[in-house]
Design a protein around this motif. Structure first.
Motif, short mmCIF file in Angstrom:
data_model
loop_
_atom_site.label_atom_id
_atom_site.label_comp_id
_atom_site.label_asym_id
_atom_site.label_seq_id
_atom_site.Cartn_x
_atom_site.Cartn_y
_atom_site.Cartn_z
N VAL A 116 0.84 -1.20 0.00
CA VAL A 116 0.00 0.00 0.00
C VAL A 116 0.87 1.25 0.00
CG1 VAL A 116 -1.74 1.31 1.27
CG2 VAL A 116 -1.91 -1.19 1.15
N ARG A 117 1.88 1.29 0.87
CA ARG A 117 2.73 2.48 0.98
C ARG A 117 3.53 2.72 -0.29
NH1 ARG A 117 -0.33 4.18 4.84
NH2 ARG A 117 0.10 3.38 6.94
N ALA A 118 3.93 1.64 -0.97
CA ALA A 118 4.76 1.78 -2.16
C ALA A 118 3.97 2.24 -3.37
CB ALA A 118 5.45 0.45 -2.46
N THR A 119 2.67 2.04 -3.36
CA THR A 119 1.88 2.31 -4.57
C THR A 119 0.84 3.41 -4.40
OG1 THR A 119 0.31 0.55 -3.93
CG2 THR A 119 2.12 -0.07 -5.39
N SER A 120 0.66 3.94 -3.17
CA SER A 120 -0.43 4.89 -2.97
C SER A 120 -0.22 5.69 -1.70
CB SER A 120 -1.76 4.13 -2.85
OG SER A 120 -1.83 3.45 -1.60
N SER A 121 -1.14 6.63 -1.48
CA SER A 121 -1.18 7.39 -0.22
C SER A 121 -2.45 7.05 0.55
CB SER A 121 -1.12 8.90 -0.51
OG SER A 121 -2.22 9.30 -1.33
N TYR A 122 -3.04 5.91 0.27
CA TYR A 122 -4.29 5.53 0.91
C TYR A 122 -4.12 5.33 2.42
CZ TYR A 122 -5.59 4.35 -3.92
OH TYR A 122 -5.83 4.39 -5.26
N GLY A 123 -5.21 5.56 3.14
CA GLY A 123 -5.22 5.26 4.56
C GLY A 123 -5.41 3.77 4.79
N ILE A 124 -4.66 3.20 5.71
CA ILE A 124 -4.84 1.81 6.11
C ILE A 124 -5.60 1.81 7.43
CG2 ILE A 124 -3.71 -0.34 6.77
CD1 ILE A 124 -1.31 0.51 5.09
N VAL A 125 -6.78 1.24 7.43
CA VAL A 125 -7.61 1.24 8.64
C VAL A 125 -6.98 0.32 9.68
CG1 VAL A 125 -9.88 0.68 9.59
CG2 VAL A 125 -9.69 1.75 7.33
N GLU A 126 -6.67 0.86 10.85
CA GLU A 126 -5.99 0.10 11.89
C GLU A 126 -6.94 -0.45 12.95
OE1 GLU A 126 -2.81 2.41 13.53
OE2 GLU A 126 -1.84 2.73 11.57
N ASP A 127 -8.15 0.10 13.02
CA ASP A 127 -9.09 -0.32 14.07
C ASP A 127 -9.71 -1.68 13.80
OD1 ASP A 127 -8.70 2.09 15.42
OD2 ASP A 127 -10.31 3.09 14.33
N PHE A 128 -9.66 -2.14 12.56
CA PHE A 128 -10.26 -3.42 12.20
C PHE A 128 -9.21 -4.24 11.46
CE2 PHE A 128 -13.57 -0.30 12.60
CZ PHE A 128 -14.49 -0.94 13.42
N VAL A 129 -9.07 -5.50 11.85
CA VAL A 129 -7.97 -6.33 11.37
C VAL A 129 -8.48 -7.71 10.98
CG1 VAL A 129 -6.28 -5.11 12.79
CG2 VAL A 129 -7.45 -7.11 13.73
N GLY A 130 -7.61 -8.50 10.37
CA GLY A 130 -7.93 -9.89 10.10
C GLY A 130 -7.87 -10.72 11.37
N MET B 213 -8.39 -3.05 4.72
CA MET B 213 -9.41 -2.02 4.48
C MET B 213 -8.67 -0.71 4.25
SD MET B 213 -11.98 -3.07 7.58
CE MET B 213 -12.14 -4.82 7.98
N LEU B 214 -8.88 -0.13 3.08
CA LEU B 214 -8.18 1.09 2.71
C LEU B 214 -9.17 2.23 2.48
CD1 LEU B 214 -5.63 -0.29 0.07
CD2 LEU B 214 -5.42 -0.22 2.56
N THR B 215 -8.69 3.46 2.67
CA THR B 215 -9.52 4.64 2.45
C THR B 215 -8.83 5.61 1.50
OG1 THR B 215 -8.58 5.87 4.32
CG2 THR B 215 -10.47 4.44 4.79
#
Length: 274
Positions: free
Chosen positions: A160-174, A210-212
């Motif tokens: 995600v970090r290498a390809t975008s500036s999207y937010g990674i949701v940290e409150d919900f996980v696998g 989950m990305l934003t």
């Protein structure tokens, strides 16, 4: 026979094979729903289609009645990140919808999610969904027996970090999955590699980034379920359940077991069946 280490459920070969049966029900249900998504259909109608298919497949919806949840699937539209309740909302051209589905067969669970465009969708939303799905597969590709759980987490975040500036949701996980839908250990979508429980045969995990489009800040609506972005920007959610064999990953909720995508990433496919 099941044994547990620190609350982590380790399955036998036969139990993993039983999970594959549930996983295929989930995978086929999501593919059916992918074809049904269109402008003018309501999320409640999608839910009815899903429940009918799950039950006619000899399975039980995992979500229905779970802590009072009323749907057989979660339907999260646009700025809704996760846990959207199916109902009267009608989809429109330009929307994106994340559909999360779970099924139980003979006590064993499958769990997966897809993000689907509705009609003509902005290129930026399509890219958000694509990166979300790709980051999940990069997590699978990083997993190997003897490795550590956060090898998956680091691979998801790195892509995600290498390809975008999207937010990674940290409150919900696998999460772990097996004789219950949600089990230890948690599987974050961020972090440093080489940490957490060892990846061993018989461990099954649901990986679900989950990305934003904006930042990851979120809140839960008054229905006590639907999680939305604070900034009102769109989100995407992708999930598969998988396990590791001596040969490699086996994606229990993917119709081909993950063979095609893993090959694309140069990873050996490790099915116990199929």
């Amino acid at each position: 026979m099941i044994f547990k280490d620190r609350g982590i459920e380790i399955k036998t070969r036969e139990q993993i094979l039983a999970m594959r049966v549930a996983g295929l029900v989930v995978g086929r249900t999501l593919e059916l729903l992918r074809g049904e998504v269109k402008a003018g259909i309501s999320t409640g109608e999608l839910d009815a289609i899903a429940e009918d298919h799950i039950r006619s497949s000899g399975a039980t919806p995992s979500f229905k009645g779970y802590h009072g949840f009323t749907g057989s699937i979660c339907t999260s539209v646009n700025d809704e990140i996760v846990h959207g309740i199916p109902g009267e909302r009608v989809l429109a051209d330009g929307d994106i919808i994340s559909i999360d589905c779970g099924a139980i067969v003979n006590g064993w669970h499958g769990d997966a999610a897809i993000t689907v465009p509705v009609g003509e969708v902005e290129a930026g939303l399509l890219e958000l969904a694509r990166v979300c799905e790709e980051s999940m597969w990069r997590g699978f590709a990083a997993a190997h027996l003897g490795g550590r759980l956060t090898d998956i987490s680091a691979a998801v975040e790195s892509h995600v970090r290498a390809t975008s500036s999207y937010g990674i949701v940290e409150d919900f996980v696998g999460h772990g999955i097996g004789s219950a839908m949600h089990q230890p250990p948690n599987v974050p979508n961020f972090g440093k590699a080489g940490r957490g429980p060892k990846l061993v045969e018989g461990l099954a995990l649901a990986v679900e980034p989950m990305l934003t489009l904006g930042n990851q800040e979120n809140h839960t609506l008054e229905d006590d379920w639907t999680v939305v972005t604070n900034d009102g920007l769109a989100a995407a959610h992708t999930e598969h359940s998988f396990t590791l064999t001596p040969e490699g990953p086996w994606v229990l909720t993917a119709l081909d077991g993950g063979e095609a995508k893993l090959a694309e990433l140069g990873v050996t496919f490790g099915p116990l069946a199929d």
